[in-house]
Design an enzyme around this catalytic site. Sequence first.
Site, PDB file in Angstrom:
ATOM      1  N   TYR A  33      40.198  60.029 102.938  1.00 42.42           N
ATOM      2  CA  TYR A  33      41.127  60.404 101.876  1.00 42.42           C
ATOM      3  C   TYR A  33      41.960  61.592 102.346  1.00 42.42           C
ATOM      4  O   TYR A  33      41.431  62.679 102.598  1.00 42.42           O
ATOM      5  CB  TYR A  33      40.379  60.816 100.605  1.00 42.42           C
ATOM      6  CG  TYR A  33      39.648  59.718  99.871  1.00 42.42           C
ATOM      7  CD1 TYR A  33      39.760  58.379 100.229  1.00 42.42           C
ATOM      8  CD2 TYR A  33      38.821  60.021  98.794  1.00 42.42           C
ATOM      9  CE1 TYR A  33      39.080  57.396  99.549  1.00 42.42           C
ATOM     10  CE2 TYR A  33      38.143  59.044  98.094  1.00 42.42           C
ATOM     11  CZ  TYR A  33      38.269  57.733  98.480  1.00 42.42           C
ATOM     12  OH  TYR A  33      37.587  56.755  97.789  1.00 42.42           O
ATOM     13  N   PRO A  39      37.774  52.086  87.948  1.00 45.71           N
ATOM     14  CA  PRO A  39      37.366  51.510  86.665  1.00 45.71           C
ATOM     15  C   PRO A  39      38.488  51.419  85.637  1.00 45.71           C
ATOM     16  O   PRO A  39      38.347  50.720  84.638  1.00 45.71           O
ATOM     17  CB  PRO A  39      36.267  52.460  86.195  1.00 45.71           C
ATOM     18  CG  PRO A  39      36.634  53.775  86.800  1.00 45.71           C
ATOM     19  CD  PRO A  39      37.186  53.433  88.154  1.00 45.71           C
ATOM     20  N   GLY A  58      41.577  50.458  86.619  1.00 50.27           N
ATOM     21  CA  GLY A  58      42.612  49.615  87.206  1.00 50.27           C
ATOM     22  C   GLY A  58      43.776  50.401  87.759  1.00 50.27           C
ATOM     23  O   GLY A  58      44.930  50.063  87.506  1.00 50.27           O
ATOM     24  N   PHE A  67      46.183  51.600  85.169  1.00 48.98           N
ATOM     25  CA  PHE A  67      46.889  50.614  84.345  1.00 48.98           C
ATOM     26  C   PHE A  67      46.212  50.430  82.996  1.00 48.98           C
ATOM     27  O   PHE A  67      46.885  50.243  81.969  1.00 48.98           O
ATOM     28  CB  PHE A  67      46.953  49.284  85.084  1.00 48.98           C
ATOM     29  CG  PHE A  67      47.846  48.262  84.432  1.00 48.98           C
ATOM     30  CD1 PHE A  67      49.218  48.358  84.553  1.00 48.98           C
ATOM     31  CD2 PHE A  67      47.312  47.221  83.686  1.00 48.98           C
ATOM     32  CE1 PHE A  67      50.051  47.425  83.940  1.00 48.98           C
ATOM     33  CE2 PHE A  67      48.130  46.285  83.083  1.00 48.98           C
ATOM     34  CZ  PHE A  67      49.508  46.384  83.216  1.00 48.98           C
ATOM     35  N   SER A 121      44.902  52.523  81.192  1.00 45.19           N
ATOM     36  CA  SER A 121      45.177  53.625  80.262  1.00 45.19           C
ATOM     37  C   SER A 121      46.284  53.254  79.287  1.00 45.19           C
ATOM     38  O   SER A 121      46.475  53.933  78.274  1.00 45.19           O
ATOM     39  CB  SER A 121      45.588  54.883  81.034  1.00 45.19           C
ATOM     40  OG  SER A 121      46.890  54.717  81.597  1.00 45.19           O
ATOM     41  N   ALA A 122      47.038  52.198  79.614  1.00 43.08           N
ATOM     42  CA  ALA A 122      48.172  51.728  78.807  1.00 43.08           C
ATOM     43  C   ALA A 122      49.318  52.733  78.773  1.00 43.08           C
ATOM     44  O   ALA A 122      50.241  52.593  77.983  1.00 43.08           O
ATOM     45  CB  ALA A 122      47.730  51.374  77.382  1.00 43.08           C
TER      46      ALA A 122
END
Length: 350
Positions: free
Chosen positions: A83, A232, A234, A237, A239-240
């Site tokens: 990382y 976890p 995505g 994503f 989280s909307a």
Amino acid sequence: MRGLVPRTWHRPLERGSNAVGPPLGTVRCMENRELGSLVVSALGLGCLGMTGGYGPAEADRCAAAIRRAVDLGVSLVDTADFYGGGANEELVGRAVRGIRDRVVLATRGGARSRVPGGPPVVLDGTPTYLHRACDASLRRLGVDHVDLYYLARVDPDVPVAESVGALAELVAAGKVRHIGLSEAAPADVRGAHAVHPITAVESEYSLWERGVREEVLPALRELGIGFVAHTPLGKGFLSAALRSPADFAEGDHRRNHPRLRGENFHHNRALLAPLEAIAAREGRSPSQIALAWLLAQGEDVVPIPGSRRAEHVEENAAATGIRLSPADVAQLAVAFAAERVRGSRHRVSR
């Protein structure tokens, strides 16, 4: 709020507790879960995004997020030597200085990225490299041991037993306490476990990525190995909060993710409606509901959502107190069934 009882939590809860948690924003500790013989918080913290990959990040703010997570009872802090070309381990090391005894520190070796923050595409599972990689990680982290050391990927050119044998030597030397595997197939897990007990396997698992359920999780449960769920949410994503591909900043690798590009993005965005509806009904965020769904998949599952801000850490930590009804769990599983999701999961090239 149905099924959610506000309560002040003062101490970690042991596995098996059926207490429910406080509303969003309440400072609290959390229950523990078991990864094999290793006890960790029910929710961990993934640090990938703190050194690039998701766009520019402020090191001080990220370090503060790590310390805030620990204050909230998050013990499992997850990094990797690839990382940010090692910068992530250095940041994590600085952040946990002075609180090391409260942290279950996880990192990995055996893979390198071609670009900082990129996927681990250059594999090297040879004993010589793994010993060298572990020593380098310890230096960057500023510690004398790590609690959980993963083989980042199984090297197809090196027998997994040989790689794990090297990790067992690191355990014997006191540099590593527990061994893990990342993105490993069941056959490799069994071969590794025969050489030295494997504590945990880490792979992607979320509402919209559930490939591990068919073969990986059953094998781990047979062997008594825990599961750590990366990505976890995505890649954020679930989280909307993302409305279009234009929301991704320059340097954010998600701009090129198959599920987050063009028409795939907009198709998948529509799948979030049931998640958003449950979140609104319960007075929670979509992220919290998505994490609560994953936590409901078994007490041997420990999600490690990535967060770069203390407020997001607090939001995610509060998800451990949510108990979804069986009907909600089933509805969300159907809403994000594999055949409904467009675009492939990002896979490491070999």
